[in-house]
Design a protein around this motif. Structure first.
Motif, mmCIF file in Angstrom:
data_model
loop_
_atom_site.group_PDB
_atom_site.id
_atom_site.type_symbol
_atom_site.label_atom_id
_atom_site.label_comp_id
_atom_site.label_asym_id
_atom_site.label_seq_id
_atom_site.Cartn_x
_atom_site.Cartn_y
_atom_site.Cartn_z
ATOM 1 N N VAL A 128 0.927 -1.156 -0.006
ATOM 2 C CA VAL A 128 -0.091 -0.069 0.041
ATOM 3 C C VAL A 128 0.850 1.207 0.040
ATOM 4 C CG1 VAL A 128 -1.898 -1.204 1.002
ATOM 5 C CG2 VAL A 128 -0.281 0.114 2.532
ATOM 6 N N LYS A 129 0.519 2.259 -0.505
ATOM 7 C CA LYS A 129 0.928 3.627 -0.625
ATOM 8 C C LYS A 129 0.419 4.508 0.428
ATOM 9 C CE LYS A 129 2.042 7.529 -3.593
ATOM 10 N NZ LYS A 129 1.743 8.229 -5.162
ATOM 11 N N ILE A 130 1.146 5.073 1.569
ATOM 12 C CA ILE A 130 0.600 5.861 2.683
ATOM 13 C C ILE A 130 0.326 7.189 1.820
ATOM 14 C CG2 ILE A 130 1.295 6.856 4.718
ATOM 15 C CD1 ILE A 130 1.249 3.792 4.753
ATOM 16 N N ILE A 131 -0.965 7.333 2.318
ATOM 17 C CA ILE A 131 -1.663 8.777 1.780
ATOM 18 C C ILE A 131 -1.667 9.680 2.821
ATOM 19 C CG2 ILE A 131 -2.580 8.020 -0.333
ATOM 20 C CD1 ILE A 131 -5.358 7.915 1.052
ATOM 21 N N ALA A 132 -1.541 9.228 4.304
ATOM 22 C CA ALA A 132 -1.973 10.092 5.301
ATOM 23 C C ALA A 132 -1.491 9.359 6.473
ATOM 24 C CB ALA A 132 -3.383 10.701 5.579
ATOM 25 N N TYR A 173 4.357 -2.685 3.068
ATOM 26 C CA TYR A 173 3.503 -3.927 3.207
ATOM 27 C C TYR A 173 2.702 -3.965 4.223
ATOM 28 C CZ TYR A 173 5.828 -5.903 -0.868
ATOM 29 O OH TYR A 173 6.158 -5.927 -2.288
ATOM 30 N N ALA A 174 1.324 -4.107 4.196
ATOM 31 C CA ALA A 174 0.265 -4.175 5.216
ATOM 32 C C ALA A 174 -0.734 -5.209 5.250
ATOM 33 C CB ALA A 174 0.058 -2.919 5.316
ATOM 34 N N MET A 175 -1.160 -5.378 6.066
ATOM 35 C CA MET A 175 -2.398 -6.573 6.384
ATOM 36 C C MET A 175 -3.854 -5.767 5.791
ATOM 37 S SD MET A 175 -0.944 -9.550 7.017
ATOM 38 C CE MET A 175 -2.297 -10.579 7.240
ATOM 39 N N VAL A 176 -4.118 -6.218 4.677
ATOM 40 C CA VAL A 176 -5.464 -5.649 4.220
ATOM 41 C C VAL A 176 -6.667 -6.554 4.315
ATOM 42 C CG1 VAL A 176 -6.589 -4.466 2.379
ATOM 43 C CG2 VAL A 176 -4.156 -4.042 2.864
ATOM 44 N N ASP A 177 -7.894 -6.198 4.621
ATOM 45 C CA ASP A 177 -8.894 -7.036 4.840
ATOM 46 C C ASP A 177 -9.692 -7.124 3.698
ATOM 47 O OD1 ASP A 177 -11.191 -8.540 5.792
ATOM 48 O OD2 ASP A 177 -11.833 -7.025 6.841
ATOM 49 N N GLN A 178 -9.741 -8.232 2.809
ATOM 50 C CA GLN A 178 -10.219 -8.346 1.537
ATOM 51 C C GLN A 178 -11.995 -8.187 1.587
ATOM 52 O OE1 GLN A 178 -8.282 -8.446 -1.157
ATOM 53 N NE2 GLN A 178 -6.831 -8.197 0.219
ATOM 54 N N SER A 209 -8.672 2.674 -0.021
ATOM 55 C CA SER A 209 -8.112 3.231 1.030
ATOM 56 C C SER A 209 -8.560 2.413 2.129
ATOM 57 C CB SER A 209 -8.774 4.737 1.461
ATOM 58 O OG SER A 209 -8.373 5.645 0.342
ATOM 59 N N VAL A 210 -7.251 2.198 2.882
ATOM 60 C CA VAL A 210 -7.648 1.299 4.126
ATOM 61 C C VAL A 210 -6.639 2.101 5.339
ATOM 62 C CG1 VAL A 210 -7.866 -0.800 2.981
ATOM 63 C CG2 VAL A 210 -5.445 -0.119 3.416
ATOM 64 N N ASN A 211 -6.980 1.758 6.574
ATOM 65 C CA ASN A 211 -6.378 2.052 7.811
ATOM 66 C C ASN A 211 -5.496 0.897 8.322
ATOM 67 O OD1 ASN A 211 -5.170 2.821 10.188
ATOM 68 N ND2 ASN A 211 -7.338 3.850 10.863
ATOM 69 N N ILE A 212 -4.403 0.801 8.173
ATOM 70 C CA ILE A 212 -3.338 -0.074 8.396
ATOM 71 C C ILE A 212 -2.839 -0.040 9.986
ATOM 72 C CG2 ILE A 212 -2.662 -0.340 6.089
ATOM 73 C CD1 ILE A 212 -0.035 0.953 6.587
ATOM 74 N N GLY A 213 -3.070 0.953 10.571
ATOM 75 C CA GLY A 213 -2.816 0.987 12.111
ATOM 76 C C GLY A 213 -1.578 1.852 12.328
ATOM 77 N N GLU A 214 -1.003 1.832 13.495
ATOM 78 C CA GLU A 214 0.456 2.581 13.480
ATOM 79 C C GLU A 214 1.606 2.015 12.515
ATOM 80 O OE1 GLU A 214 0.989 5.096 15.634
ATOM 81 O OE2 GLU A 214 -1.275 4.861 16.219
ATOM 82 N N GLY A 249 -3.936 6.366 13.136
ATOM 83 C CA GLY A 249 -2.980 5.337 12.292
ATOM 84 C C GLY A 249 -2.627 5.807 11.040
ATOM 85 N N CYS A 250 -2.066 4.822 10.230
ATOM 86 C CA CYS A 250 -1.845 5.244 8.894
ATOM 87 C C CYS A 250 -2.732 5.015 7.984
ATOM 88 C CB CYS A 250 -0.263 4.637 8.652
ATOM 89 S SG CYS A 250 1.089 5.169 9.158
ATOM 90 N N ILE A 251 -3.035 5.812 6.993
ATOM 91 C CA ILE A 251 -4.142 5.659 5.883
ATOM 92 C C ILE A 251 -3.351 5.172 4.715
ATOM 93 C CG2 ILE A 251 -6.078 6.198 4.500
ATOM 94 C CD1 ILE A 251 -6.541 6.046 7.690
ATOM 95 N N GLY A 252 -3.739 3.886 4.251
ATOM 96 C CA GLY A 252 -2.873 3.601 3.005
ATOM 97 C C GLY A 252 -3.802 3.330 1.656
ATOM 98 N N GLU A 253 -3.286 3.374 0.624
ATOM 99 C CA GLU A 253 -4.224 3.051 -0.762
ATOM 100 C C GLU A 253 -3.646 2.000 -1.469
ATOM 101 O OE1 GLU A 253 -6.147 5.354 -4.538
ATOM 102 O OE2 GLU A 253 -4.496 6.433 -3.541
#
Length: 100
Positions: free
Chosen positions: A48-52, A82-87, A67-72, A57-61
């Motif tokens: 994911v690419k961090i957008i904020a 690389y982050a865990m993303v809920d499908q 857009s997903v919240n990947i936590g700290e 936590g960090c918001i990634g795309e």
């Protein structure tokens, strides 16, 4: 003696009550199992690419546009991690926001 005779309860009344209770119990168990399956996360590792970076936590795309919240995280906006993303979250977002 009274004019109204009290009828003894039949066993068929108990059987029908048990049958109805059993059907309701089976329905409740099936509904509970479906809800547990529906809300259980199905996470996969994605890039994911961090957008904020926010206080929650960090918001990634993801690279498919979700857009997903990947936590700290210790990344800055614009970096890829690389982050865990809920499908299932992505599936629900696609159903709620159709593109065509």
């Amino acid at each position: 003696m009274s004019a109204i005779k009290n009828k003894p309860k039949k066993s068929s009344d108990k059987k029908s009550l048990i049958t109805v209770g059993g059907i309701i119990a089976i329905g409740a168990v099936l509904l509970f199992a479906y809800l547990m399956w529906y809300v259980a996360p199905e996470e996969t590792m994605e890039r994911v690419k961090i957008i904020a970076v926010t206080e929650s936590g960090c918001i990634g795309e993801t690279f498919d546009g979700y857009s997903v919240n990947i936590g700290e995280c210790d990344a800055a906006p614009g970096e890829s991690v690389y982050a865990m993303v809920d499908q299932k979250t992505k599936e629900r977002a696609a159903l709620m926001n159709p593109t065509s």
